[in-house]
Motif scaffolding. Structure first.
Motif, PDB file in Angstrom:
ATOM      1  N   UNK A 158       0.800  -1.036  -0.088  1.00 36.63           N
ATOM      2  CA  UNK A 158      -0.009  -0.012  -0.016  1.00 36.63           C
ATOM      3  C   UNK A 158       0.949   1.321   0.002  1.00 36.63           C
ATOM      4  N   UNK A 159       2.086   1.162   0.451  1.00 35.08           N
ATOM      5  CA  UNK A 159       2.894   2.158   0.584  1.00 35.08           C
ATOM      6  C   UNK A 159       3.446   2.635  -0.947  1.00 35.08           C
ATOM      7  N   UNK A 160       3.450   1.496  -1.672  1.00 34.30           N
ATOM      8  CA  UNK A 160       3.809   1.915  -3.198  1.00 34.30           C
ATOM      9  C   UNK A 160       2.608   2.239  -3.880  1.00 34.30           C
ATOM     10  N   UNK A 161       1.515   1.730  -3.463  1.00 38.75           N
ATOM     11  CA  UNK A 161       0.240   2.540  -4.321  1.00 38.75           C
ATOM     12  C   UNK A 161      -0.264   3.761  -3.824  1.00 38.75           C
ATOM     13  N   UNK A 162       0.233   4.103  -2.746  1.00 38.23           N
ATOM     14  CA  UNK A 162      -0.377   5.365  -2.139  1.00 38.23           C
ATOM     15  C   UNK A 162      -0.080   6.455  -2.786  1.00 38.23           C
ATOM     16  N   UNK A 163       1.393   6.727  -2.881  1.00 37.84           N
ATOM     17  CA  UNK A 163       1.610   8.247  -3.774  1.00 37.84           C
ATOM     18  C   UNK A 163       1.172   8.051  -5.271  1.00 37.84           C
ATOM     19  N   UNK A 164       1.114   6.871  -5.654  1.00 30.69           N
ATOM     20  CA  UNK A 164       0.716   6.949  -7.345  1.00 30.69           C
ATOM     21  C   UNK A 164      -0.709   7.372  -7.233  1.00 30.69           C
ATOM     22  N   UNK A 165      -1.540   6.749  -6.498  1.00 31.14           N
ATOM     23  CA  UNK A 165      -2.871   7.011  -6.561  1.00 31.14           C
ATOM     24  C   UNK A 165      -2.980   8.513  -6.174  1.00 31.14           C
ATOM     25  N   UNK A 166      -2.288   9.105  -5.117  1.00 32.38           N
ATOM     26  CA  UNK A 166      -2.313  10.629  -4.958  1.00 32.38           C
ATOM     27  C   UNK A 166      -2.066  11.400  -6.044  1.00 32.38           C
ATOM     28  N   UNK A 188       6.328  21.353 -11.914  1.00 30.61           N
ATOM     29  CA  UNK A 188       6.987  21.864 -10.491  1.00 30.61           C
ATOM     30  C   UNK A 188       5.600  22.373  -9.800  1.00 30.61           C
ATOM     31  N   UNK A 189       4.587  21.724  -9.623  1.00 29.31           N
ATOM     32  CA  UNK A 189       3.409  22.132  -8.897  1.00 29.31           C
ATOM     33  C   UNK A 189       3.658  22.716  -7.396  1.00 29.31           C
ATOM     34  N   UNK A 190       3.102  23.726  -7.057  1.00 27.83           N
ATOM     35  CA  UNK A 190       3.386  24.147  -5.768  1.00 27.83           C
ATOM     36  C   UNK A 190       2.624  23.665  -4.427  1.00 27.83           C
ATOM     37  N   UNK A 191       2.740  23.935  -3.590  1.00 29.99           N
ATOM     38  CA  UNK A 191       1.849  23.673  -2.267  1.00 29.99           C
ATOM     39  C   UNK A 191       0.520  24.166  -2.507  1.00 29.99           C
ATOM     40  N   UNK A 192      -0.518  23.330  -2.462  1.00 28.10           N
ATOM     41  CA  UNK A 192      -2.025  24.008  -2.603  1.00 28.10           C
ATOM     42  C   UNK A 192      -2.824  23.143  -1.570  1.00 28.10           C
ATOM     43  N   UNK A 193      -3.104  24.082  -0.510  1.00 19.82           N
ATOM     44  CA  UNK A 193      -3.887  23.460   0.347  1.00 19.82           C
ATOM     45  C   UNK A 193      -3.075  22.265   0.909  1.00 19.82           C
ATOM     46  N   UNK A 194      -3.829  21.135   1.172  1.00 20.74           N
ATOM     47  CA  UNK A 194      -3.281  19.956   1.776  1.00 20.74           C
ATOM     48  C   UNK A 194      -2.360  19.278   0.691  1.00 20.74           C
ATOM     49  N   UNK A 195      -2.396  19.694  -0.535  1.00 15.12           N
ATOM     50  CA  UNK A 195      -1.462  18.972  -1.676  1.00 15.12           C
ATOM     51  C   UNK A 195      -0.050  19.477  -1.597  1.00 15.12           C
ATOM     52  N   UNK A 196       0.853  18.554  -1.248  1.00 16.52           N
ATOM     53  CA  UNK A 196       2.083  19.203  -1.210  1.00 16.52           C
ATOM     54  C   UNK A 196       2.579  19.491  -2.460  1.00 16.52           C
ATOM     55  N   UNK A 197       3.729  20.352  -2.732  1.00 16.95           N
ATOM     56  CA  UNK A 197       4.466  20.698  -3.701  1.00 16.95           C
ATOM     57  C   UNK A 197       5.108  19.428  -4.349  1.00 16.95           C
ATOM     58  N   UNK A 214      10.616  11.885   3.836  1.00 15.82           N
ATOM     59  CA  UNK A 214       9.307  11.491   4.357  1.00 15.82           C
ATOM     60  C   UNK A 214       8.534  11.118   3.140  1.00 15.82           C
ATOM     61  N   UNK A 215       7.727  10.306   3.464  1.00 16.72           N
ATOM     62  CA  UNK A 215       6.657   9.853   2.337  1.00 16.72           C
ATOM     63  C   UNK A 215       5.532  10.957   2.296  1.00 16.72           C
ATOM     64  N   UNK A 216       5.970  11.885   1.685  1.00 10.83           N
ATOM     65  CA  UNK A 216       5.116  13.086   1.548  1.00 10.83           C
ATOM     66  C   UNK A 216       4.525  13.428   0.159  1.00 10.83           C
ATOM     67  N   UNK A 217       4.611  12.490  -0.750  1.00 10.85           N
ATOM     68  CA  UNK A 217       4.166  12.524  -2.089  1.00 10.85           C
ATOM     69  C   UNK A 217       5.038  13.384  -3.114  1.00 10.85           C
ATOM     70  N   UNK A 218       6.129  14.114  -2.435  1.00 11.23           N
ATOM     71  CA  UNK A 218       7.101  14.637  -3.142  1.00 11.23           C
ATOM     72  C   UNK A 218       8.209  13.813  -3.649  1.00 11.23           C
ATOM     73  N   UNK A 219       8.801  14.162  -4.795  1.00 11.93           N
ATOM     74  CA  UNK A 219       9.910  13.823  -5.434  1.00 11.93           C
ATOM     75  C   UNK A 219      11.111  14.618  -4.688  1.00 11.93           C
ATOM     76  N   UNK A 220      12.288  13.689  -4.213  1.00 15.07           N
ATOM     77  CA  UNK A 220      13.392  14.696  -3.797  1.00 15.07           C
ATOM     78  C   UNK A 220      14.460  14.369  -4.652  1.00 15.07           C
ATOM     79  N   UNK A 221      14.912  15.503  -5.056  1.00 13.97           N
ATOM     80  CA  UNK A 221      15.908  16.044  -6.135  1.00 13.97           C
ATOM     81  C   UNK A 221      17.267  16.176  -5.207  1.00 13.97           C
TER      82      UNK A 221
END
Lengths: 430, 430
Positions: free
Chosen positions: A142-150, A323-332, A283-290
């Motif tokens: 589910x960890x693998x699936x979650x960020x993709x779904x998001x 480069x989507x910015x942070x929008x509400x609860x959606x992380x950049x 952290x698993x915050x849906x962001x790609x880390x560069x």
């Protein structure tokens, strides 16, 4: 479900062990003429014994099914006692928990229907429950699936991204079962003796128990955990090549394996020389880390970084395009971590252009901390050249997705283009 | 109170600093022609500036007293800016907190009346508040007193034990003030220049700032904290010889100083090779900790340990004579920690006689952990001979109270006899 019921029957019993067995607080694998058992020290004083049983111990001779009524915790411990003889285990005051099970090794043929319905965990794979792999494999699914779904639900990624869930996790379940089968077969083999030439020699057993040690070089003592090596820690998991696992520039960091988890590594923060584990910065915050490994920041390197800065600001570059910015609860979409080489006494984090230091805490240094015992050596370990600039892309689930030299930024553009949707299309603006 | 008001006036201001000063996240001591300041990074983004002020900045010319109305946080930061020039500090959005103070350096002439009334903390000493030493010194006062009060109130120790409170803590306050005075004088001195031959040279300043580094060798970067060296950590505190600080066998461990705190040291547990900080095994639970450094457990050593075991069981031995058991909420008098030398692959904790291993977790090993990076080297560091048995007694407050070779157990009997009351007298039985 594809697969089969095995012949391997195991008993498990948890007790507070009063014993003269000196390795009772180590995970231990014991292979004797009376059978095999695994000892796993648990929290507090508790110890878990995994004991391999024979058919006659627990099977109903008529139905052929495991009948728990034929077993008891006292009988289980009696089997364990024979295996660890000549050491003794005294009768415990309390049997904390016990069970008997037969291992079924099966994998579902599909994990998803049209990328709209998904199954995970026990619904798609069953295997040996030893060492918590049932729970860990399920959480990792589910960890693998979650960020993709998001990312898909936010409209930032194409629905095809979800195909990688089955691709990556079904392969993993198959690998785990294959490994489980080999180890179980080995455990069930009696030792090779003068009377039993077909047996498993102690050398073979030991070699197998230890063979994963190159994956986990720091586990030199705790051999019971080495059995499950990379599987138990998740570090050995390797996802195959796909849109999100791009291996073309693997040679830029030959020992930082694309498709595997970013391994634990301590860096120090350039601004205050305190040690930080890189895992804590991913952290698993849906962001790609560069991760920009910028090497030694010489004058020449500053020139390169300035040029890279300009490229990264171009509207056609992935950093701007997706480069989507942070929008509400959606992380950049991205977060930047810069890793410098050099000596903490001389390096200043202000030496890199501003884009590479959105905050002082994001600039790391590949050096030891002030005790000289923690950190450092990452470039050498990963095979990254500190005389050049290398970009490592960590997926939101902590896996290395791509590596690229600063000179191949267009390949990074292509990487994101395979699944990401330009923000202009979504936000209606650059 | 004995002592005086000093001429040192300081301002303090906490801000979120927007600055190009690259060492803003290090504790920094800055000594320039415009004066001196200390920068202490705080939690989150906050930074504290300590700024030395001149009389004209803050003193009322008529009363000669500090008048806070003559100062403001803006003015304080302006002084700081001059000191750290050419680096810039932009105007902060918020001044989080600020104050101005003049240092009074005084110590009460007595800390106790007839060992029945005690004063502690600000009631008995005032000095520079920098780096939290006011709070830390106060807590250490009562920490020193608490276990002594408990032992006397339980009837396990003579009331004379309480005399050591003033003996130890008043001396400490005097030492701290003396050190504070030296550093403050140095800070107030302007740099030596062609025009000012009486000034403090940068070399003198730096030497003074760094001179405590031998006490804290791991603090090689963070020089602002080195200023307070042993005082800030409490490791530099040294209690003088007394009934509870017996130095006769110091030569058994020349680098483990009797009268100072047991320093941080990592050992591994013999039973499971996990690293443990010895500090975590020395809780302030009113117990005396008996650290038996038993060295390499050869056959000869086992013989010695068996003989020692017999002596320790003798009713006349301190362990029996003062060995109060746990009674209700009252802890037992002693806890035993055994430290073996040797290699974790070969040593078994069951090699020492049972008295030395009341629980498997109490047997430690002076070896590195499985990463080979943590632990080990304690005998070498302390100068303890691993070919013999050495007893280190840690007081309930974590200070080394006595060290003795196994051959001088009668000296340990004498140590406890100076303050402890035999349990036979209290419990009416052995």
């Amino acid at each position: 479900m594809d697969g089969e019921q095995t012949d391997f029957i195991w008993g498990v019993v948890d007790i507070i062990a009063d014993t003269d067995f000196p390795d009772i607080r180590y995970g231990s694998a014991i292979h004797s003429e009376s059978g095999s058992c695994l000892i796993i020290p648990r929290e507090g004083e508790k110890v878990r014994f995994y004991i391999q049983l024979s058919d006659s111990d627990v099977k109903d001779p008529i139905t052929g099914r495991v009948d728990k009524n034929r077993m008891s915790p006292e009988k289980l411990l009696e089997v364990a006692r024979k295996i660890i003889h000549p050491y003794k285990v005294h009768e415990p005051k309390l049997y904390d928990w016990w069970t008997v099970y037969i291992i079924g090794q099966r994998v579902a043929s599909r994990y998803s229907v049209n990328e709209r319905i998904f199954i995970a965990g026990d619904a798609c794979h069953t295997h040996s429950p030893k060492a918590g792999q049932g729970m860990n494999a399920s959480m990792s699914d589910t960890h693998n699936l979650a960020w993709k779904l998001v990312q898909v639900l936010r409209g930032r990624a194409d629905i095809s991204l979800l195909k990688t869930y089955e691709l990556e996790r079904r392969k993993y379940a198959q690998d785990l079962i294959e490994f489980d089968r080999k180890i179980s077969t080995l455990f069930s083999g009696k030792p090779k003796t003068a009377d039993n030439d077909d047996g498993v020699s102690h050398e073979e057993f030991l070699k197998s128990v230890l063979r994963k040690s190159s994956e986990l070089p720091w586990l030199t003592v705790n051999s019971a955990f080495q059995i499950y090596g990379g599987f138990i820690t998740g570090i050995g998991v390797h996802y195959v090549s796909s849109g999100i696992t791009n291996e073309i520039h693997q040679q830029c960091a030959p020992h930082l394996i694309i498709g595997e988890r970013m391994p634990p590594q301590v860096f120090i923060r350039a601004a205050d020389a305190r040690p930080y584990e890189i895992q804590d910065m991913l952290p698993s915050d849906t962001r790609f880390k560069l991760l920009f490994f910028v090497g030694y920041v010489t004058e020449e390197r500053v020139g390169e970084l300035d040029a890279l800065f300009d490229k990264l600001r171009d509207p056609s570059c992935f950093l701007q395009k997706y480069g989507y910015p942070t929008e509400g609860i959606a992380q950049s979409m991205f977060s930047i971590i810069t890793i410098m080489s050099g000596d903490k006494e001389n390096v200043e984090f202000t030496q890199v252009p501003e884009l590479f230091r959105p905050h002082w805490s994001n600039v790391l240094l590949d050096d030891t901390d002030t005790t000289k015992k923690i950190g450092g050596g990452a470039c050498t370990r990963f095979g990254i050249d500190p005389m050049t600039v290398t970009l490592v892309i960590i997926r939101p689930d902590g896996y290395v997705g791509m590596i690229a030299p600063a000179s191949a930024l267009e390949d990074v553009d292509s990487y994101f283009a395979t699944f990401a949707i330009p923000r202009k299309a979504v936000l209606g603006r650059d």
